[in-house]
Motif scaffolding. Structure first.
Motif, PDB file in Angstrom:
ATOM      1  N   UNK A  44       0.823  -1.205   0.000  1.00 49.73           N
ATOM      2  CA  UNK A  44       0.000   0.000   0.000  1.00 49.73           C
ATOM      3  C   UNK A  44       0.868   1.271   0.000  1.00 49.73           C
ATOM      4  N   UNK A  45       1.986   1.250   0.744  1.00 47.01           N
ATOM      5  CA  UNK A  45       2.878   2.416   0.759  1.00 47.01           C
ATOM      6  C   UNK A  45       3.520   2.601  -0.620  1.00 47.01           C
ATOM      7  N   UNK A  46       3.897   1.471  -1.255  1.00 46.73           N
ATOM      8  CA  UNK A  46       4.487   1.562  -2.590  1.00 46.73           C
ATOM      9  C   UNK A  46       3.483   2.105  -3.593  1.00 46.73           C
ATOM     10  N   UNK A  52       2.040   9.191  -6.158  1.00 45.43           N
ATOM     11  CA  UNK A  52       2.580  10.530  -5.887  1.00 45.43           C
ATOM     12  C   UNK A  52       3.706  10.906  -6.844  1.00 45.43           C
ATOM     13  N   UNK A  53       4.025  10.033  -7.814  1.00 46.71           N
ATOM     14  CA  UNK A  53       5.046  10.340  -8.804  1.00 46.71           C
ATOM     15  C   UNK A  53       6.437   9.904  -8.424  1.00 46.71           C
ATOM     16  N   UNK A  54       6.573   9.114  -7.351  1.00 47.81           N
ATOM     17  CA  UNK A  54       7.892   8.628  -6.942  1.00 47.81           C
ATOM     18  C   UNK A  54       8.308   7.444  -7.816  1.00 47.81           C
ATOM     19  N   UNK A  55       9.605   7.192  -7.862  1.00 50.97           N
ATOM     20  CA  UNK A  55      10.130   6.019  -8.538  1.00 50.97           C
ATOM     21  C   UNK A  55      10.187   4.890  -7.496  1.00 50.97           C
ATOM     22  N   UNK A  56       9.500   3.807  -7.789  1.00 48.00           N
ATOM     23  CA  UNK A  56       9.390   2.710  -6.829  1.00 48.00           C
ATOM     24  C   UNK A  56      10.182   1.518  -7.352  1.00 48.00           C
ATOM     25  N   UNK A  57      11.128   1.042  -6.517  1.00 51.95           N
ATOM     26  CA  UNK A  57      11.910  -0.160  -6.824  1.00 51.95           C
ATOM     27  C   UNK A  57      11.459  -1.269  -5.869  1.00 51.95           C
ATOM     28  N   UNK A  58      11.079  -2.417  -6.441  1.00 50.26           N
ATOM     29  CA  UNK A  58      10.490  -3.483  -5.611  1.00 50.26           C
ATOM     30  C   UNK A  58      11.308  -4.768  -5.755  1.00 50.26           C
ATOM     31  N   UNK A 144      12.510   2.376  -2.112  1.00 46.63           N
ATOM     32  CA  UNK A 144      13.013   1.007  -2.255  1.00 46.63           C
ATOM     33  C   UNK A 144      12.256   0.121  -1.278  1.00 46.63           C
ATOM     34  N   UNK A 145      11.583  -0.911  -1.796  1.00 48.86           N
ATOM     35  CA  UNK A 145      10.844  -1.835  -0.922  1.00 48.86           C
ATOM     36  C   UNK A 145      11.350  -3.253  -1.154  1.00 48.86           C
ATOM     37  N   UNK A 146      11.712  -3.913  -0.075  1.00 46.32           N
ATOM     38  CA  UNK A 146      12.171  -5.303  -0.153  1.00 46.32           C
ATOM     39  C   UNK A 146      11.425  -6.106   0.916  1.00 46.32           C
ATOM     40  N   UNK A 173      13.994   6.634   0.210  1.00 47.02           N
ATOM     41  CA  UNK A 173      13.521   5.924   1.412  1.00 47.02           C
ATOM     42  C   UNK A 173      13.538   4.439   1.108  1.00 47.02           C
ATOM     43  N   UNK A 174      14.046   3.663   2.051  1.00 50.05           N
ATOM     44  CA  UNK A 174      14.059   2.202   1.912  1.00 50.05           C
ATOM     45  C   UNK A 174      13.236   1.587   3.024  1.00 50.05           C
ATOM     46  N   UNK A 175      12.313   0.707   2.659  1.00 48.05           N
ATOM     47  CA  UNK A 175      11.476  -0.009   3.636  1.00 48.05           C
ATOM     48  C   UNK A 175      11.696  -1.496   3.426  1.00 48.05           C
ATOM     49  N   UNK A 176      12.210  -2.151   4.437  1.00 47.33           N
ATOM     50  CA  UNK A 176      12.525  -3.583   4.374  1.00 47.33           C
ATOM     51  C   UNK A 176      11.678  -4.318   5.423  1.00 47.33           C
TER      52      UNK A 176
END
Length: 941
Positions: A44-46, A52-58, A144-146, A173-176
């Motif tokens: 949901x955060x991703x 919001x126009x951010x670049x999301x790396x999954x 960055x989401x892992x 921002x990185x969320x792991x």
């Protein structure tokens, strides 16, 4: 999947993402047990960041890909929506990293024994990759989401640490996500990551019960959600994945399914470490025998590792204490283990419990589930467990233990035969039909001399029950030819069994002299100190008395047997002494046989035996027939047939069927009777006393429906068998008086009288019932002037037996006799008395016949028209007299009015004097009508 109780965490993550847009990069370690919603919150955060126009790396870690170099890093870079030169540059960097010599290293960062885990060349490539990632944040905010960082490969973790150290001033921002409760995680990586000043740990906990109710309310109405929330919480412990599976199961079936909840449990374990899976398997196998030490040993783990895995399972909501929260979870895990591996685990668990001295039933359950024993020690455990399970009343578990023990490689054929013999005994408790397939093997073993005499005796009984009389004779001959110690238990047991066979299966009995008085006292038994099985001695004594027609001589012994029979008993052949004792009471015309049956039926029995309850219910049905309680007879006989399957009855099926046929015939329900007579019965049944009851009942049906020759054939067939078998006593079936009634219906009074006089002269006719039946036949077939006196005696005798149906028939005959003699007043009086009894026993055909004796001007039923003389009686006297006219005995009147029998006698004496009559049969029937309301009110005399 909707999120509940996660709004605060989601808001905080969005706030950190917004801060990173001002070059205040953050690292968040989202920590929580499996099923706490980490993955959904991350998604949901991703999605919010992308909107919001951010670049999301999954990227997502996987245990299956944890050894793949740069696997997670490759997912991140290839998930970026970039193209052109930058994309080519990143792809080149990944290929360079894969070609470095140290690219195959695995394990946690700084793991012991690993010096300089990566070389300079590889470190430079990882540096370039991290810089490329930071470069992506030059123009836009990057998220960055892992998911499941614990399963990331070593090189990806190295690169991520390098990246996170340099994120503080980046628009990134990185969320792991991680679960710190699980063992074997990247502890060094986690520590170094959280050492960064811009890194933080966010802990997710399972849902509270209120949160569960809120989650359910989005799918159910609020009252249902609040009602189900405690139950769901108890099973899932706030685990979102499990909760959604439970909800799906509830909507689908209202229960818990392996296809839903069970599958969710397996999904949880598929993402866990090997140690957690091993502990879950150990818990599933051990079930209620779980202790932390046993779990660790069965899982093959160090105690500390096993404890950590157990904590992880608790945190995930799968386990509470040392057991699964729901058995579907345990069963689903067991089903996933391959069959051979599952059996091996169970055997190992059983060995572990055996070493620790665990109770035998606990160890045996594992061996039973494994499907095979594992050596002599396991056979001993199974046999001990079977006996303990029997004592505890769990016969089905005892049978399972014996079935498993039977599959072992026994040292001798005799050992195997002993186990199989005990199994047959246990199986017979619940369903004798399931034991039949073992009888052939035991018969072969007996022929080979591998069956002990005691077990051979039991085999004879089992074979007779199933109607295999030829094999039973062969086994008996083998026993008779065996040289037994004349003073030992085996010889005494065989002797006692011969007595029982002479009564129940006389075609198999040894042809010998008619049993004398010694049979009733045990004098014919082999001398010596030997003591036979607990059931055999009273069985032999009572059976001998019944064969000899001397049931009245052993009534005290029969009552003692019934009193001594406790709720726990030996299972060798537990019901025989009690059934024979009841048979003695019935043969002695004791009305209290029904009360004894009711007492035994109401007692708790250990072990519980449907077979025993079926036989007891069948005996109760016979007692009800003898009392004229026809409705009760049908009810009890149908209960008897419901306790066990028809195949399980064997030759004893004749007992409940005979009561059903006789009762429904007397009730006039002939269609129902025909349905019982069309049921298939074993041919061998007609070689037993059960067949005699069936033939006699069928003859009564033929007699009632006008098929007099067929009735006569059935009755004479009974007589031919009883004479040939040496058990020609009226206590079994009164074939002579029944045949005499058939002869009367055919107009042959001479033959009827000959049979009646023959019965009166037979030994064993001291009982009231057999004499009363003969007197009635002689009266009906004799001169009308002699009928009242003979019928009056028959009526008194049937009153002693408590048989209201036979009393009704005699009263109807009396009414007819008085009518022929011109005494219509007495004829109507006896007819009214008979009609009153008909109402108690429900014999519709008799009721119709009695209508002809009542004049049209007679009173309507139920309208009290007291005789003038009855005004002289007190209320207490009227109540006693009303019940006496109704056919109740003095003892029954005393019970009904809560007075003593002597008080009843005193009241009746005064009633006779005031009304000028000599005995109860002269009491006016109007007393029944005038006193009925008072009696029914239960007033005390």
């Amino acid at each position: 999947m909707e999120l509940v109780e996660r709004a605060e965490q989601a808001m905080h993550l969005k706030h950190l993402l917004a801060q990173s847009g001002a070059r205040k990069g953050k690292v968040v370690l989202l920590d929580g047990p499996s099923g706490s919603g980490k993955t959904e919150l991350l998604r949901q955060v991703a999605d919010h960041a992308a909107d919001a126009g951010c670049l999301v790396l999954r990227a997502a870690g996987s245990r299956a890909e944890s050894a793949l170099p740069l696997g997670v890093l490759g997912q991140l870079l290839r998930s970026a929506p970039i193209a052109g030169e930058r994309a080519a540059e990143i792809d080149l960097l990944l290929r360079r990293a894969a070609q470095e010599p140290a690219a195959g290293v695995t394990g946690d960062i700084g793991a012991p024994g690993q010096e300089a885990p990566i070389g300079t060349g590889l470190a430079r490539v990882l540096h370039d990759i991290a810089q490329a990632l930071l470069g992506l944040a030059g123009d836009t905010t990057v998220l960055v989401t892992i998911d499941d960082i614990r399963h990331a490969d070593r090189l990806s973790l190295d690169c991520l640490l390098y990246l996170c150290r340099r994120m503080a001033s980046a628009r990134m921002t990185a969320v792991l996500t991680d679960d710190s409760e699980l063992p074997d995680g990247p502890a060094v990586f986690r520590t170094e990551l959280l050492d960064q000043p811009h890194a933080a740990r966010m802990r997710l906990t399972p849902l509270s019960e209120a949160g569960v109710a809120a989650m359910l309310a989005s799918h159910l109405d609020r009252p249902s959600a609040e009602r189900l929330a405690p139950e769901f919480q108890a099973i899932a412990a706030g685990n979102l994945l499990l909760l959604h599976a439970l909800l799906e199961d509830h909507l689908e079936t209202g229960g818990v399914r392996r296809e839903g909840y069970g599958r969710a449990v397996l999904r949880q374990l598929s993402r866990a470490d090997a140690s957690v899976t091993a502990v879950a398997r150990a818990l599933a196998v051990l079930d209620t025998a779980t202790t932390p030490e046993r779990v660790a040993r069965l899982a093959g783990l160090d105690g500390a590792v096993a404890d950590a895995a157990l904590r992880a399972l608790r945190a995930a909501g799968l386990v509470h204490g040392t057991g699964f929260r729901h058995d579907v979870a345990r069963q689903s895990i067991l089903d996933r283990i391959p069959g051979a591996e599952r059996a091996a685990l169970r055997v190992r668990a059983a060995e572990l419990l055996y070493e620790q001295g665990a109770p035998a039933p606990e160890t045996a359950r594992l061996l039973v589930d494994a499907g095979a024993p594992a050596g002599q020690w396991s056979v001993d455990v199974l046999l001990e467990a079977a006996e303990q399970e029997l004592i505890a009343g769990r016969a089905h578990r005892a049978a399972e233990a014996l079935e498993t023990a039977l599959t072992a490689d026994h040292e001798t054929a005799a050992d195997r035969a002993a186990v199989e013999s005990r199994l047959v005994q246990v199986r017979r408790l619940s369903d004798p039909a399931t034991a039949e397939h073992h009888l052939t093997a035991l018969t072969e073993a007996a022929r080979a001399g591998d069956v002990s005499p005691a077990h051979a005796v039991d085999l004879v009984r089992q074979l007779l029950w199933q109607g295999r009389s030829a094999e039973a004779r062969e086994m008996l001959d083998l026993l008779r030819e065996t040289e037994l110690d004349p003073h030992g238990e085996d010889a005494a047991l065989l002797h006692d069994t011969e007595q029982w066979i002479a009564w129940t299966h006389p075609t198999v009995a040894r042809r010998a002299r008619r049993p004398g008085p010694a049979a009733a006292t045990g004098g014919g038994r082999p001398p010596g100190p030997g003591r036979a099985e607990p059931w055999s001695r009273p069985t032999a004594v009572l059976a001998g008395a019944l064969v000899g027609g001397r049931a009245h001589e052993v009534v005290d012994r029969a009552e003692q047997v019934l009193r001594d029979r406790g709720p726990s008993y030996d299972i060798t052949w537990p019901e025989e002494p009690a059934l024979l004792a009841l048979g003695v009471l019935l043969g002695a015309d004791r009305p209290d046989a029904a009360a004894w049956c009711d007492r035994l039926l109401s007692e708790g029995h250990t072990p519980y035996s449907p077979t025993w309850m079926a036989l007891l219910s069948a005996t109760r049905a016979e007692a009800a027939v003898r009392l004229g309680d026809l409705t009760g007879a049908v009810d009890h006989a149908q209960l008897a047939l419901g306790h066990v399957t028809p195949n399980a009855w064997g030759v004893a099926l004749g007992a409940p069927l005979a009561s059903l046929v006789l009762a429904t015939t007397r009730m006039g329900h002939y269609d129902e009777t025909e349905s019982y007579l069309t049921r298939s019965v074993p041919k061998a049944m007609f070689e037993t006393r059960y067949g005699l009851h069936y033939l006699h009942a069928r003859g009564q049906f033929h007699l009632a429906t006008g098929h007099h020759h067929a009735a006569l054939a059935d009755f004479l067939a009974c007589g031919e068998r009883m004479r040939g078998w040496g058990i020609d006593v009226p206590g079994i079936v009164p074939w002579r008086t029944s045949a005499a009634e058939a002869w009367l219906a055919l107009g042959n009074r001479e033959q009827a009288a000959r049979l009646a006089y023959d019965q009166l002269g037979r030994p064993g006719t001291d009982g009231a019932r057999s004499r009363a039946g003969a007197l009635r036949v002689l009266a009906v077939g004799g001169p009308v002037g002699r009928r009242p006196q003979m019928l009056a005696e028959a009526l008194e005798l049937f009153e002693q037996c408590g048989d209201r149906y036979e009393q009704t028939r005699v009263l109807a005959d009396l009414s007819e006799a008085y009518h022929q003699l011109g005494d219509n007043r007495r004829a109507r009086t006896q007819a009214r008395r008979a009609r009153h009894l008909v109402g108690l026993c429900g014999a519709a055909p008799l009721n119709e016949a009695l209508l002809s004796f009542l004049d049209e001007g007679d009173e309507q039923a139920g309208s009290p028209v007291p005789a003038p003389e009855s005004a002289l009686l007190t209320g207490s006297e009227r109540r006693v007299a009303a019940l006496a006219v109704g056919g109740y005995t003095n003892r029954e009147i005393a019970v009904k009015l809560f007075i003593t029998p002597s008080t009843v006698e005193q009241h009746l004496t005064r009633v006779y004097r005031k009304l000028g009559v000599r005995c109860r049969k002269d009491l006016p029937v109007e007393l029944t009508l005038s006193g009925a309301e008072t009696v029914n009110a239960g007033g005390q005399a």
